[in-house]
Design a protein around this motif. Structure first.
Motif, PDB file in Angstrom:
ATOM      1  N   ARG A 138       0.812  -1.225   0.000  1.00  0.00           N
ATOM      2  CA  ARG A 138       0.000   0.000   0.000  1.00  0.00           C
ATOM      3  C   ARG A 138       0.840   1.268   0.000  1.00  0.00           C
ATOM      4  NH1 ARG A 138      -3.318   1.469   3.967  1.00  0.00           N
ATOM      5  NH2 ARG A 138      -2.518   0.061   5.565  1.00  0.00           N
ATOM      6  N   GLU A 139       1.902   1.277   0.778  1.00  0.00           N
ATOM      7  CA  GLU A 139       2.725   2.484   0.886  1.00  0.00           C
ATOM      8  C   GLU A 139       3.366   2.811  -0.461  1.00  0.00           C
ATOM      9  OE1 GLU A 139       6.457   4.285   3.517  1.00  0.00           O
ATOM     10  OE2 GLU A 139       5.505   2.387   4.094  1.00  0.00           O
ATOM     11  N   ARG A 140       3.885   1.793  -1.132  1.00  0.00           N
ATOM     12  CA  ARG A 140       4.515   2.025  -2.434  1.00  0.00           C
ATOM     13  C   ARG A 140       3.506   2.519  -3.467  1.00  0.00           C
ATOM     14  NH1 ARG A 140       5.360  -1.474  -6.642  1.00  0.00           N
ATOM     15  NH2 ARG A 140       5.017  -3.340  -5.396  1.00  0.00           N
ATOM     16  N   LEU A 141       2.264   2.055  -3.356  1.00  0.00           N
ATOM     17  CA  LEU A 141       1.215   2.463  -4.289  1.00  0.00           C
ATOM     18  C   LEU A 141       0.543   3.777  -3.890  1.00  0.00           C
ATOM     19  CD1 LEU A 141      -0.486  -1.019  -4.825  1.00  0.00           C
ATOM     20  CD2 LEU A 141       0.727   0.298  -6.559  1.00  0.00           C
ATOM     21  N   ARG A 142       0.992   4.347  -2.750  1.00  0.00           N
ATOM     22  CA  ARG A 142       0.389   5.573  -2.211  1.00  0.00           C
ATOM     23  C   ARG A 142      -1.111   5.377  -1.980  1.00  0.00           C
ATOM     24  NH1 ARG A 142       3.597   7.436  -6.307  1.00  0.00           N
ATOM     25  NH2 ARG A 142       1.900   8.254  -7.583  1.00  0.00           N
ATOM     26  N   LEU A 143      -1.447   4.187  -1.474  1.00  0.00           N
ATOM     27  CA  LEU A 143      -2.836   3.842  -1.153  1.00  0.00           C
ATOM     28  C   LEU A 143      -3.017   4.026   0.344  1.00  0.00           C
ATOM     29  CD1 LEU A 143      -5.504   2.665  -2.265  1.00  0.00           C
ATOM     30  CD2 LEU A 143      -4.601   0.388  -1.786  1.00  0.00           C
ATOM     31  N   ASN A 144      -3.712   5.096   0.744  1.00  0.00           N
ATOM     32  CA  ASN A 144      -3.783   5.452   2.168  1.00  0.00           C
ATOM     33  C   ASN A 144      -4.977   4.820   2.891  1.00  0.00           C
ATOM     34  OD1 ASN A 144      -5.799   6.914   1.005  1.00  0.00           O
ATOM     35  ND2 ASN A 144      -5.041   8.921   1.620  1.00  0.00           N
ATOM     36  N   ILE A 145      -5.605   3.825   2.267  1.00  0.00           N
ATOM     37  CA  ILE A 145      -6.681   3.071   2.912  1.00  0.00           C
ATOM     38  C   ILE A 145      -6.388   1.581   2.747  1.00  0.00           C
ATOM     39  CG2 ILE A 145      -8.503   4.807   2.629  1.00  0.00           C
ATOM     40  CD1 ILE A 145      -9.343   3.368   0.069  1.00  0.00           C
ATOM     41  N   LYS A 146      -7.017   0.752   3.558  1.00  0.00           N
ATOM     42  CA  LYS A 146      -6.817  -0.689   3.449  1.00  0.00           C
ATOM     43  C   LYS A 146      -7.335  -1.183   2.098  1.00  0.00           C
ATOM     44  CE  LYS A 146      -6.833  -1.897   8.353  1.00  0.00           C
ATOM     45  NZ  LYS A 146      -7.453  -2.745   9.394  1.00  0.00           N
ATOM     46  N   VAL A 147      -6.731  -2.265   1.617  1.00  0.00           N
ATOM     47  CA  VAL A 147      -7.114  -2.807   0.316  1.00  0.00           C
ATOM     48  C   VAL A 147      -8.593  -3.191   0.306  1.00  0.00           C
ATOM     49  CG1 VAL A 147      -6.744  -4.691  -1.326  1.00  0.00           C
ATOM     50  CG2 VAL A 147      -4.788  -3.605  -0.217  1.00  0.00           C
ATOM     51  N   GLU A 148      -9.085  -3.776   1.402  1.00  0.00           N
ATOM     52  CA  GLU A 148     -10.496  -4.162   1.460  1.00  0.00           C
ATOM     53  C   GLU A 148     -11.412  -2.947   1.338  1.00  0.00           C
ATOM     54  OE1 GLU A 148     -10.859  -6.397   5.041  1.00  0.00           O
ATOM     55  OE2 GLU A 148     -10.241  -8.287   4.094  1.00  0.00           O
ATOM     56  N   THR A 149     -10.995  -1.829   1.943  1.00  0.00           N
ATOM     57  CA  THR A 149     -11.771  -0.594   1.822  1.00  0.00           C
ATOM     58  C   THR A 149     -11.751  -0.084   0.390  1.00  0.00           C
ATOM     59  OG1 THR A 149     -11.184  -0.024   4.110  1.00  0.00           O
ATOM     60  CG2 THR A 149     -12.048   1.752   2.726  1.00  0.00           C
ATOM     61  N   PHE A 150     -10.574  -0.155  -0.230  1.00  0.00           N
ATOM     62  CA  PHE A 150     -10.444   0.257  -1.631  1.00  0.00           C
ATOM     63  C   PHE A 150     -11.373  -0.571  -2.526  1.00  0.00           C
ATOM     64  CE2 PHE A 150      -8.618  -0.575  -5.809  1.00  0.00           C
ATOM     65  CZ  PHE A 150      -8.467   0.708  -6.316  1.00  0.00           C
ATOM     66  N   LEU A 151     -11.412  -1.886  -2.293  1.00  0.00           N
ATOM     67  CA  LEU A 151     -12.242  -2.770  -3.109  1.00  0.00           C
ATOM     68  C   LEU A 151     -13.731  -2.453  -2.931  1.00  0.00           C
ATOM     69  CD1 LEU A 151     -10.414  -6.178  -2.516  1.00  0.00           C
ATOM     70  CD2 LEU A 151     -10.262  -4.702  -4.522  1.00  0.00           C
ATOM     71  N   SER A 152     -14.126  -2.122  -1.700  1.00  0.00           N
ATOM     72  CA  SER A 152     -15.539  -1.809  -1.461  1.00  0.00           C
ATOM     73  C   SER A 152     -15.935  -0.483  -2.089  1.00  0.00           C
ATOM     74  CB  SER A 152     -15.824  -1.787   0.053  1.00  0.00           C
ATOM     75  OG  SER A 152     -15.189  -0.681   0.671  1.00  0.00           O
ATOM     76  N   ARG A 153     -14.976   0.454  -2.179  1.00  0.00           N
ATOM     77  CA  ARG A 153     -15.262   1.763  -2.767  1.00  0.00           C
ATOM     78  C   ARG A 153     -15.217   1.732  -4.293  1.00  0.00           C
ATOM     79  NH1 ARG A 153     -11.815   6.065   0.984  1.00  0.00           N
ATOM     80  NH2 ARG A 153     -12.900   5.640   2.967  1.00  0.00           N
ATOM     81  N   ASN A 154     -14.547   0.735  -4.845  1.00  0.00           N
ATOM     82  CA  ASN A 154     -14.395   0.634  -6.294  1.00  0.00           C
ATOM     83  C   ASN A 154     -14.823  -0.747  -6.788  1.00  0.00           C
ATOM     84  OD1 ASN A 154     -12.779   3.289  -6.957  1.00  0.00           O
ATOM     85  ND2 ASN A 154     -11.757   2.377  -5.186  1.00  0.00           N
ATOM     86  N   PRO A 155     -16.100  -1.079  -6.628  1.00  0.00           N
ATOM     87  CA  PRO A 155     -16.564  -2.402  -7.061  1.00  0.00           C
ATOM     88  C   PRO A 155     -16.503  -2.530  -8.582  1.00  0.00           C
ATOM     89  CG  PRO A 155     -18.423  -1.008  -6.471  1.00  0.00           C
ATOM     90  CD  PRO A 155     -17.189  -0.246  -6.084  1.00  0.00           C
ATOM     91  N   GLY A 156     -16.360  -3.762  -9.041  1.00  0.00           N
ATOM     92  CA  GLY A 156     -16.329  -3.996 -10.481  1.00  0.00           C
ATOM     93  C   GLY A 156     -14.938  -4.117 -11.055  1.00  0.00           C
ATOM     94  N   LEU A 157     -13.905  -3.773 -10.254  1.00  0.00           N
ATOM     95  CA  LEU A 157     -12.533  -3.902 -10.750  1.00  0.00           C
ATOM     96  C   LEU A 157     -11.999  -5.321 -10.558  1.00  0.00           C
ATOM     97  CD1 LEU A 157     -10.759  -0.598  -9.582  1.00  0.00           C
ATOM     98  CD2 LEU A 157     -11.462  -1.233 -11.901  1.00  0.00           C
ATOM     99  N   PHE A 158     -12.213  -5.858  -9.355  1.00  0.00           N
ATOM    100  CA  PHE A 158     -11.630  -7.149  -9.015  1.00  0.00           C
ATOM    101  C   PHE A 158     -12.672  -8.102  -8.442  1.00  0.00           C
ATOM    102  CE2 PHE A 158      -8.267  -3.948  -8.474  1.00  0.00           C
ATOM    103  CZ  PHE A 158      -7.290  -4.455  -9.304  1.00  0.00           C
ATOM    104  N   ASP A 159     -12.378  -9.379  -8.573  1.00  0.00           N
ATOM    105  CA  ASP A 159     -13.116 -10.418  -7.866  1.00  0.00           C
ATOM    106  C   ASP A 159     -12.221 -10.949  -6.759  1.00  0.00           C
ATOM    107  OD1 ASP A 159     -15.260 -10.227  -9.584  1.00  0.00           O
ATOM    108  OD2 ASP A 159     -14.525 -11.805 -10.926  1.00  0.00           O
ATOM    109  N   VAL A 160     -12.818 -11.223  -5.615  1.00  0.00           N
ATOM    110  CA  VAL A 160     -12.087 -11.835  -4.497  1.00  0.00           C
ATOM    111  C   VAL A 160     -12.490 -13.304  -4.412  1.00  0.00           C
ATOM    112  CG1 VAL A 160     -11.648 -11.788  -2.014  1.00  0.00           C
ATOM    113  CG2 VAL A 160     -12.030  -9.637  -3.246  1.00  0.00           C
TER     114      VAL A 160
END
Length: 399
Positions: A84-106
């Motif tokens: 996350r730090e390298r990607l400059r993603l300041n939220i947890k990956v699970e939070t990112f996935l919930s905010r951006n549905p349709g990109l990935f399947d878990v």
């Protein structure tokens, strides 16, 4: 105050003070080094907003790229969390996935044959369809990509650039991820790789010079205007200061004289120019103008431009050019990163000079917006369900 739409040369002709040779400030300024000329930086909220508007898009694009580069285009969620730090993603990956549905399947799978199943990420069907569309757009615009790559090499002093540097800027100019493998070998008449990609000291060299590519955006614009009007138009920069921007009288004189100097093409040999001369300043501004014009968003982070200082003969203080020529460029500090922006490419916060490869961005934005609409609808239904449950509980309590 300088008008938002009025060229600085026009302003200076109208407001030129009566000066004697002994008091002419331009002479005083010409005796100074260019690096000593200062222009106060001024925030441009509209251009800053243009950068902010693309923030969500670029973050999602980085995340997609990270998974795209993984074997099989899948990755354990817990491994991704560590990046996350390298990607400059300041939220947890699970939070990112919930905010951006349709990109990935878990889904669940094992990292090793006998290990416990863990969560993995993989591309959604919609994202895979987008990537197929992206490939189509790249193929349709292959001649444009080839010309851009040639131009980057043609402006270099030795017509050669480190492969690592080109890979680092591929997103800025719209090159495919695998352009060194899928594109470069198809055009041996233009390109030659020196060394092995992935190893140190690997370079891309220009094999032949195409005169048609050696025309800058400014030169083409002057040609088109000459053909349209039947009057020879001299190539030069579109120098317009933003509304409310002031230049001191002496600086105004210097800029006027500098603008009236002959344009120097970024494709001309600059080896004999003195690094501290006004001619070199004219050539450097021309290189920056051309680089920004070739970029997708007509803006490039200054640290990225700095990586090419040796190839393009930039001085150590090259970033001062963007504030010194505020009528051509804007230096944004948005997000804690200096970004050079080409003013003429924007109207307020909207990009008006659109690269054909930007179709990829718009297709991706549509994909994101579709997911965001689904999320908003899901949250709305959840709120309605909560309200319904509250009403039912209230009715039971009354009974």
């Amino acid at each position: 105050m300088l008008s938002k739409t009025r060229p600085i040369s026009s302003y200076m002709r109208t407001h030129k003070p009566a000066l004697t040779p002994s008091t002419r400030p331009a002479t005083h300024l010409q005796s100074q080094s260019i690096s000593s000329l200062k222009v106060v930086w001024r925030k441009d909220q509209k251009l800053d907003r243009a950068i902010e508007n693309d923030k969500s898009y670029k973050l999602c694009a980085r995340v997609v790229k990270e998974v795209h580069n993984e074997p099989g285009r899948v990755i354990p969620l817990r491994y991704f969390e560590k990046r996350r730090e390298r990607l400059r993603l300041n939220i947890k990956v699970e939070t990112f996935l919930s905010r951006n549905p349709g990109l990935f399947d878990v889904y669940y799978d094992r990292i090793k044959p006998k290990s416990e199943p863990v969560q993995f990420l993989r591309f959604s069907d919609r994202l895979r369809m987008f990537l197929e569309e992206e490939e189509r757009i790249f193929k349709e615009n292959e001649p444009l990509i080839v010309s851009k790559l040639c131009k980057l090499l043609m402006m270099c002093k030795d017509r050669v650039v480190s492969v690592d540097k080109l890979v680092h800027v591929k997103r800025e100019f719209g090159f495919p991820n695998d352009f060194l493998v899928s594109l470069v070998p198809k055009y041996p008449q233009y390109f030659r790789i020196l060394g092995c990609p992935g190893e140190e000291n690997c370079y891309l060299e220009l094999v032949s010079w195409n005169p048609e590519f050696a025309k800058s955006v400014i030169e083409r614009r002057a040609e088109e205007e000459s053909n349209l009007t039947g009057i020879r138009v001299r190539p030069n920069f579109n120098y317009r200061l933003p509304s409310g921007f002031f230049l001191k009288k002496e600086m105004r004189e210097w800029v006027r004289d500098w603008v009236e100097m002959d344009y120097i093409s970024p494709y001309e040999d600059a080896s004999k120019l003195d690094q501290a001369s006004q001619e070199m300043e004219k050539r450097t501004v021309g290189v920056f103008h051309e680089l920004l014009s070739l970029s997708l968003f007509k803006r490039i982070p200054v640290p990225i431009l700095g990586k090419f200082s040796d190839e393009y003969r930039f001085s150590n203080a090259f970033s001062n050019v963007f504030t010194r020529h505020a009528g051509i460029f804007y230096l944004s500090l948005k997000g804690g990163i200096k970004t050079a922006v080409l003013r003429e490419a924007y109207k307020d916060d909207q990009l008006i000079d659109r690269d054909p490869l930007l179709e990829i961005k718009y297709k991706f934005a549509e994909l994101l917006e579709e997911g965001w609409r689904e999320r908003r609808e899901h949250l709305r239904l959840q709120r309605e369900e909560v309200e319904k449950n509250k009403e039912m509980m209230a009715m039971r309590n009354e009974e």
